[in-house]
Every structure is written in structure tokens, then in C-alpha cells.
Design a protein around this motif. Structure first.
Motif, PDB file in Angstrom:
ATOM      1  N   PHE A  85     -19.421  61.430  14.039  1.00 46.70           N
ATOM      2  CA  PHE A  85     -18.184  60.664  14.026  1.00 46.70           C
ATOM      3  C   PHE A  85     -18.326  59.362  13.248  1.00 46.70           C
ATOM      4  O   PHE A  85     -17.422  58.539  13.264  1.00 46.70           O
ATOM      5  CB  PHE A  85     -17.737  60.366  15.455  1.00 46.70           C
ATOM      6  CG  PHE A  85     -17.537  61.613  16.274  1.00 46.70           C
ATOM      7  CD1 PHE A  85     -16.578  62.538  15.910  1.00 46.70           C
ATOM      8  CD2 PHE A  85     -18.340  61.889  17.366  1.00 46.70           C
ATOM      9  CE1 PHE A  85     -16.403  63.699  16.643  1.00 46.70           C
ATOM     10  CE2 PHE A  85     -18.172  63.041  18.093  1.00 46.70           C
ATOM     11  CZ  PHE A  85     -17.207  63.964  17.736  1.00 46.70           C
ATOM     12  N   GLY A  86     -19.426  59.164  12.632  1.00 48.36           N
ATOM     13  CA  GLY A  86     -19.575  57.952  11.866  1.00 48.36           C
ATOM     14  C   GLY A  86     -20.915  57.908  11.161  1.00 48.36           C
ATOM     15  O   GLY A  86     -21.684  58.860  11.214  1.00 48.36           O
ATOM     16  N   LYS A  87     -21.150  56.822  10.484  1.00 48.46           N
ATOM     17  CA  LYS A  87     -22.374  56.679   9.713  1.00 48.46           C
ATOM     18  C   LYS A  87     -23.351  55.789  10.477  1.00 48.46           C
ATOM     19  O   LYS A  87     -22.986  54.698  10.913  1.00 48.46           O
ATOM     20  CB  LYS A  87     -22.053  56.064   8.358  1.00 48.46           C
ATOM     21  CG  LYS A  87     -23.217  56.032   7.408  1.00 48.46           C
ATOM     22  CD  LYS A  87     -22.744  55.724   6.003  1.00 48.46           C
ATOM     23  CE  LYS A  87     -23.893  55.842   5.022  1.00 48.46           C
ATOM     24  NZ  LYS A  87     -23.424  55.688   3.641  1.00 48.46           N
TER      25      LYS A  87
ATOM     26  N   GLY B 166     -29.610  47.811  13.211  1.00 53.01           N
ATOM     27  CA  GLY B 166     -29.055  49.150  13.102  1.00 53.01           C
ATOM     28  C   GLY B 166     -27.549  49.063  13.232  1.00 53.01           C
ATOM     29  O   GLY B 166     -27.024  48.120  13.818  1.00 53.01           O
ATOM     30  N   SER B 167     -26.859  50.011  12.648  1.00 57.93           N
ATOM     31  CA  SER B 167     -25.401  49.931  12.728  1.00 57.93           C
ATOM     32  C   SER B 167     -24.769  51.313  12.829  1.00 57.93           C
ATOM     33  O   SER B 167     -25.372  52.321  12.449  1.00 57.93           O
ATOM     34  CB  SER B 167     -24.850  49.197  11.501  1.00 57.93           C
ATOM     35  OG  SER B 167     -25.087  49.950  10.331  1.00 57.93           O
ATOM     36  N   PHE B 168     -23.597  51.318  13.363  1.00 53.49           N
ATOM     37  CA  PHE B 168     -22.797  52.535  13.429  1.00 53.49           C
ATOM     38  C   PHE B 168     -21.411  52.199  12.903  1.00 53.49           C
ATOM     39  O   PHE B 168     -20.763  51.268  13.378  1.00 53.49           O
ATOM     40  CB  PHE B 168     -22.693  53.032  14.874  1.00 53.49           C
ATOM     41  CG  PHE B 168     -21.760  54.191  15.035  1.00 53.49           C
ATOM     42  CD1 PHE B 168     -22.182  55.475  14.782  1.00 53.49           C
ATOM     43  CD2 PHE B 168     -20.444  53.994  15.441  1.00 53.49           C
ATOM     44  CE1 PHE B 168     -21.318  56.553  14.919  1.00 53.49           C
ATOM     45  CE2 PHE B 168     -19.572  55.055  15.581  1.00 53.49           C
ATOM     46  CZ  PHE B 168     -20.008  56.339  15.327  1.00 53.49           C
ATOM     47  N   THR B 169     -20.964  52.935  11.896  1.00 58.03           N
ATOM     48  CA  THR B 169     -19.633  52.716  11.324  1.00 58.03           C
ATOM     49  C   THR B 169     -18.767  53.928  11.603  1.00 58.03           C
ATOM     50  O   THR B 169     -19.090  55.042  11.153  1.00 58.03           O
ATOM     51  CB  THR B 169     -19.721  52.472   9.806  1.00 58.03           C
ATOM     52  OG1 THR B 169     -20.570  51.346   9.576  1.00 58.03           O
ATOM     53  CG2 THR B 169     -18.349  52.210   9.219  1.00 58.03           C
TER      54      THR B 169
ATOM     55  N   THR C 235     -17.477  48.610  12.353  1.00 52.77           N
ATOM     56  CA  THR C 235     -18.941  48.698  12.423  1.00 52.77           C
ATOM     57  C   THR C 235     -19.478  47.911  13.608  1.00 52.77           C
ATOM     58  O   THR C 235     -19.056  46.779  13.851  1.00 52.77           O
ATOM     59  CB  THR C 235     -19.584  48.148  11.131  1.00 52.77           C
ATOM     60  OG1 THR C 235     -19.156  48.946  10.038  1.00 52.77           O
ATOM     61  CG2 THR C 235     -21.106  48.189  11.213  1.00 52.77           C
ATOM     62  N   LEU C 236     -20.365  48.552  14.296  1.00 54.53           N
ATOM     63  CA  LEU C 236     -21.120  47.873  15.347  1.00 54.53           C
ATOM     64  C   LEU C 236     -22.548  47.707  14.838  1.00 54.53           C
ATOM     65  O   LEU C 236     -23.168  48.677  14.417  1.00 54.53           O
ATOM     66  CB  LEU C 236     -21.152  48.730  16.609  1.00 54.53           C
ATOM     67  CG  LEU C 236     -19.908  48.741  17.486  1.00 54.53           C
ATOM     68  CD1 LEU C 236     -20.014  49.858  18.490  1.00 54.53           C
ATOM     69  CD2 LEU C 236     -19.773  47.414  18.193  1.00 54.53           C
TER      70      LEU C 236
ATOM     71  N   VAL D  37     -14.823  56.476  21.680  1.00 57.11           N
ATOM     72  CA  VAL D  37     -15.962  57.404  21.619  1.00 57.11           C
ATOM     73  C   VAL D  37     -16.079  58.200  22.924  1.00 57.11           C
ATOM     74  O   VAL D  37     -16.359  59.400  22.915  1.00 57.11           O
ATOM     75  CB  VAL D  37     -17.263  56.635  21.326  1.00 57.11           C
ATOM     76  CG1 VAL D  37     -18.480  57.529  21.546  1.00 57.11           C
ATOM     77  CG2 VAL D  37     -17.255  56.140  19.890  1.00 57.11           C
ATOM     78  N   LEU D  38     -15.820  57.538  24.024  1.00 62.12           N
ATOM     79  CA  LEU D  38     -15.917  58.254  25.292  1.00 62.12           C
ATOM     80  C   LEU D  38     -14.795  59.285  25.442  1.00 62.12           C
ATOM     81  O   LEU D  38     -14.892  60.177  26.283  1.00 62.12           O
ATOM     82  CB  LEU D  38     -15.883  57.271  26.464  1.00 62.12           C
ATOM     83  CG  LEU D  38     -17.138  56.414  26.628  1.00 62.12           C
ATOM     84  CD1 LEU D  38     -17.010  55.508  27.845  1.00 62.12           C
ATOM     85  CD2 LEU D  38     -18.384  57.263  26.747  1.00 62.12           C
ATOM     86  N   SER D  39     -13.762  59.166  24.644  1.00 60.80           N
ATOM     87  CA  SER D  39     -12.677  60.143  24.741  1.00 60.80           C
ATOM     88  C   SER D  39     -12.884  61.333  23.815  1.00 60.80           C
ATOM     89  O   SER D  39     -12.120  62.289  23.851  1.00 60.80           O
ATOM     90  CB  SER D  39     -11.336  59.467  24.403  1.00 60.80           C
ATOM     91  OG  SER D  39     -11.255  59.208  23.001  1.00 60.80           O
TER      92      SER D  39
END
Lengths: 369, 183
Positions: free
Chosen positions: A153-155, A205-208, A236-237, A283-285
Motif C-alpha cells: 500500500f505504499g513505498k 525509515g519512511s513509509f509513503t 509520508t511517515l 491502514v487499519l481499515s
């Protein structure tokens, strides 16, 4: 500089740390290469979503019997060894699975708190919180698999390669890391008094989140995604981990240390776009996450104040403990191979573990000073 | 007398070596076949056939044993999936397996979702069967759990080529799944 080859970029998808500094730098500057890598990643994730399936449950005993039958038909074949083979293989595989699984659980628990910042994708995702306390969630094998689905679901970007710096002692480790490094005054019987110290640099680290990737995954699985909230695409987190100090006490040449004492600054979080709460809620959904895991995470409350420690339910158990007045968790593997105690105090996360009992781990933890 | 003893020792060593090979590689060989077939029972059949064949033809301590097993399992599974004779039986079994798997993870599954998953599984197997043999093989080997070096050994290529082969295979698979056209 020449563009990156297809082979190099594809391999970097599986082994991000294998990409050299020069290639990484090129990738950051070269739009065509970045675009090619993105296309390669999308295809790889798509293939993984189809082919990284649950492993078949192999019945070794039945397999041996089948082979025995086939071999009996062969002239000159000897079958007397099959019965012996069957019983031995069954016993051995059972024990080795238990042992390796239990140790993997401990390693996973240690990795989850950022003692080794270049962790898994699941780690990158679940440790997005700046913790003021720790909590555990029991993950089944299915839950762990569902977590790995999140990368569709993301990078995900993991920190660059880490080169541990060996230092002489705790004082040198304190100087190198900027933390006051604690040492245990108690050690379990048989544990050597001298430790080897390593300092690992922090990383980001990251999640986009990517709407297009999510849609590609959904199309491949013939499923519908919940509506994507406005502003989520591209959000992005980033997780910034600090230096980590590991003190390893090991008497023998075995692969499992007797005792490891680690500490690291609690990771910090940065976001662009949507808030942590919004990303967590969406994300939880998503489909794929088990309802058990979903409800466990939701029950933890404020996501920016709780560090979640994933504990593989099949291989380890956990329960709350108090270490020097701070709340923590003791995690023990199900075969008695080892234990880990983890707690957080004054913005630093500590862990004590190894091939030792829970009571020894706890006593060692309480003796840190 | 000496020759009999030597023969016994030789046979025992061979069995012991085969025993070790079976123990260490059976699940992996099955996993590779499973990537092609999507059916646990057929994958185990393939793995056992491959081990029997290997035992008949090769010394079990041969340095090429593992790569031979991986390659043989891949090709045997591909041959099987390309055989129309078993397709009907496989689809019904795959559908049943999916129901069991889905039921374990999500309690009660919507019947329409079961049908969709079964259909998706069938499309994947058909797409795999339309890929070039090398592309299908690299997907089965890599997603069956082999490292780049092991994939290279099994395919008889240089390790530096594996990334390229994998990239092209994944791209081809996606195109096959999305458009049903071969590249």
C-alpha cells in the motif's frame, strides 16, 4: 555517471541495503532511474502479492511412505532404512522448528524496539510511534503475514547500511552514542564478566502511502479498498532512530550469546501530509489485516505514545513486569531457550536478553546502573 | 567378503547421504513446485517424483544435488500445469484449498469471494503457463525461497543475470494477468 542497470535495481528491491552509496546517490538525483525503479517495485510487489503465498504444509512422514512405495518398485532398491529415516526425520524436524522458531521470536522482539534499526518492513510500519510506554500485541503467523502485506500500500524506505562501531568499553560507548550507557552489576552464573561493545548509528525509515499501489494490489486480488481520504496519497511517515549500544557477553563460540544488554533512544516520528491518526485509521481499515490484530492495535489507544512490541504468539509469551520502577514486558520463548526484558525510561528503551531464564533477565535488568 | 562389506558400507553411506538431502530439501522442493501448481498435493507428488528420480540416477552427495532438484521440480511442475488433462481436477482442488485457507484466516468467508479467489488462482496458473519457461522458472525458484545465488545455480546462469530475468518475468506476469497477452 551511468544509469543503474535493471539487474541492480531489481535486486535492490529485495535487498535495499545492497545498494551502494554511489548508486543510492545516483538514484536520488536521477529522475529516469527513480521512475524505472518505481516501475520495477510495482511489478515486484504485484508478483509477490500473487506468489508469496502460504507455504504448503508438508507431511514428511507421508512423503517418506510414498517414496518407500515408489522405491520398492525399483529393482535393487533397499527399503530398510525408510522406517528409521521416518522416525528420525520427524523428531528432528519437530525439534528444530521449535528451536529456530523460538529464537526467531526473540530476535523479532529485539528488532521490533529498534535495537537494530534496519529492521523489516513490518517493523518500519509498526514502530511509527514515539513511545512513552511499551505494550505488546500477540501476533500469530497469519498476523505476521498480513503485516507484510502493508508494503503493497505504499513505498517503504529502510535506513541505509549500518556499520557497527566497536568500542572498548561502556565509557567509550557513552561517548560515541551520547547516552549514559548502563552496565549490569548482576550477571547470571557462567556469564563472562567482559562484554564487547558496539555502537550502531541511527537512521531514518519512511513509509509513503500510495493510492496507485493500493489500487494495483486491490485489482490483483479482486477486492475493493475503502475510500482513500483526501490528502492521504503521498503522505509520508518518517521514523528517526537514534544510536544504539549493544553489549554482548558471550563465553562460547555458539551463535547465541549468553547475554545482550542494549539501549537506544526512543524513535521519533515525523509526518508530511496526513496525521499519524489518519494514516493509522486508514491502514487499519485495509483488507488483509486480521481482525484480531486490528482490534489489538486499536485497543492500545494513542498511537504516538505507545511503542508496540510484536510478539509471535506461536513461539513466545509476554507479560508485564516492573524494572527499576518502570513498566516493561518480559518476553520468553516457548521452549525455554531464552528471554528478553524490555522497558522504557526517560526517553531511552532498554533491553536485556539472551539464552537465560526470565528471572535471570529480570534480575540483570534491575541491576543496570 | 571384503567386497560384500564394502558394498554394505557404500550402500549405507548412500542412504545416509540421501536421508540428509531429503530432510534438508524436501520442503523447499515442494515449495518451488507449489509456486507453479498452487496445489499442495500435486506439489508433494512432484517433489517425491523428483527425489526418486534423483536417487536412481545420481549420487546423493553430488555437489549439484540441490540445484538439480530445484530445476527438476520446476520443470516437472511446468510440464504438469501445461497438461490439460489434469486441469479440471486441479481447479476443483485449488478452489477447495482456498476455501479452507480463507476460512482459517477470516472465519466465515463470503461465498462470492471464494469464487473470486478461485478464479484469481486459476488466472495465475494460466498466466504462469503462458510465460516463457525461463520466466516461469525464475519466478517459481525465487518465490519458492531461493537466494539469488541458488536461483543462478539452478538455472545455470550467472548471478548477475538473475535480477534481469526476475525483473522481466515479473513484468511479463503482470502483463499476462492484466491483459492476457504474452510478451
Amino acid at each position: 555517471m551511468a544509469h543503474l542497470s535493471e539487474a541492480t535495481m531489481r535486486r535492490s528491491v529485495d535487498e535495499p541495503l545492497a545498494l551502494g552509496a554511489r548508486d543510492r546517490q545516483h538514484l536520488g538525483l536521477c529522475s529516469p532511474c527513480a521512475a524505472r525503479l518505481d516501475a520495477i517495485e510495482v511489478d515486484a510487489l504485484y508478483a509477490a502479492s500473487l506468489l508469496s503465498t502460504r507455504e504448503p504444509e508438508v507431511n514428511s512422514a507421508q512423503a517418506f511412505r510414498s517414496i518407500q512405495t515408489q522405491m520398492k518398485r525399483e529393482p535393487g532398491a533397499r527399503t530398510t532404512w525408510f522406517a528409521r529415516l521416518t522416525s528420525r526425520a520427524r523428531a528432528r524436524s519437530h525439534m528444530s522448528v521449535l528451536a529456530s522458531g523460538a529464537f526467531a521470536a526473540l530476535v523479532a522482539a529485539l528488532m521490533a524496539i529498534g535495537l537494530t534499526p534496519a529492521g523489516s518492513i513490518a517493523q518500519s510500519f509498526i514502530n511509527l510511534f514515539e513511545p512513552q510506554q511499551v505494550a505488546t500485541v500477540q501476533l500469530s503467523a497469519a498476523d505476521l503475514r498480513s503485516l507484510s502485506q502493508l508494503r503493497h500500500f505504499g513505498k517503504v524506505n529502510v535506513p541505509g547500511s549500518l556499520s557497527p562501531q566497536h568500542v572498548a568499553d561502556a565509557r567509550a560507548a557513552s561517548a560515541a552514542s551520547g547516552m549514559h550507557v548502563l552496565s549490569p552489576s548482576f550477571r547470571p552464573r557462567g556469564t563472562p564478566s567482559a562484554a564487547s561493545y558496539e555502537v550502531l548509528g541511527g537512521g531514518t525509515g519512511s513509509f509513503t502511502f500510495s493510492t496507485s499501489r493500493s489500487k494495483a494490489w486491490a485489482a490483483a486480488h479482486h477486492t475493493q479498498l475503502p475510500p482513500v481520504p483526501a490528502g492521504l496519497d503521498g503522505s509520508t511517515l518518517s521514523v528517526i532512530t537514534g544510536d544504539t549500544v549493544l553489549a554482548t557477553y558471550s563465553a562460547g563460540s555458539g551463535s547465541l550469546p549468553d547475554l545482550v544488554v542494549g539501549q537506544t533512544r526512543a524513535p521519533r516520528i515525523a509526518t508530511t501530509g496526513a496525521s499519524v491518526h489518519d494514516i493509522e485509521a486508514y491502514v487499519l481499515s485495509l483488507p488483509g489485516l486480521s481482525s484480531t490484530l486490528r482490534s489489538q492495535i486499536q485497543s492500545l489507544g494513542n498511537p504516538i505514545s505507545v511503542l508496540v512490541l510484536p510478539v509471535p504468539a506461536d513461539f513466545a509469551t509476554s507479560h508485564p513486569v516492573t524494572v527499576n520502577g518502570a513498566r516493561g514486558y518480559a518476553i520468553s520463548d516457548s521452549t525455554g531457550l531464552g528471554s528478553v526484558v524490555i522497558w522504557e525510561k526517560d526517553g531511552v528503551i532498554y533491553g536485556v536478553g539472551g539464552t537465560l531464564s526470565e528471572s535471570d533477565a529480570l534480575q540483570t535488568a534491575n541491576s543496570l546502573g | 567378503m571384503v567386497s560384500v562389506a564394502s558394498r554394505w558400507v557404500s550402500l549405507s553411506d548412500r542412504e545416509r547421504a540421501f536421508e540428509g538431502l531429503f530432510e534438508s530439501e524436501y520442503s523447499r522442493v515442494t515449495a518451488i513446485a507449489y509456486r507453479v501448481l498452487g496445489n499442495a498435493s500435486e506439489s508433494e507428488d512432484v517433489a517425491q517424483d523428483v527425489f526418486c528420480q534423483f536417487y536412481r540416477l545420481h549420487p546423493p552427495d553430488a555437489p549439484y544435488a540441490r540445484s538439480w532438484l530445484y530445476r527438476a521440480a520446476t520443470h516437472r511442475a511446468l510440464n504438469l500445469i501445461r497438461s490439460n488433462k489434469r486441469r479440471a481436477g486441479r481447479e476443483s482442488t485449488v478452489a477447495l484449498e482456498h476455501q479452507v485457507t480463507a476460512g482459517a484466516g477470516s472465519r466465515e468467508m463470503d461465498p462470492s469471494l471464494k469464487v473470486e479467489r478461485s478464479e484469481s488462482e486459476r488466472e495465475l496458473r494460466e498466466a504462469m503457463s503462458r510465460l516463457s519457461r525461463k520466466s516461469a522458472a525464475v519466478l517459481a525458484l525465487r518465490y519458492g525461497g531461493l537466494s539469488y545465488a541458488e536461483v543462478a545455480d539452478a538455472l545455470g546462469v550467472r548471478i548477475g543475470q538473475v535480477g534481469t530475468l526476475l525483473r522481466r518475468a515479473e513484468h511479463a506476469l503482470r502483463r499476462e494477468m492484466n491483459h492476457g497477452t504474452s510478451i
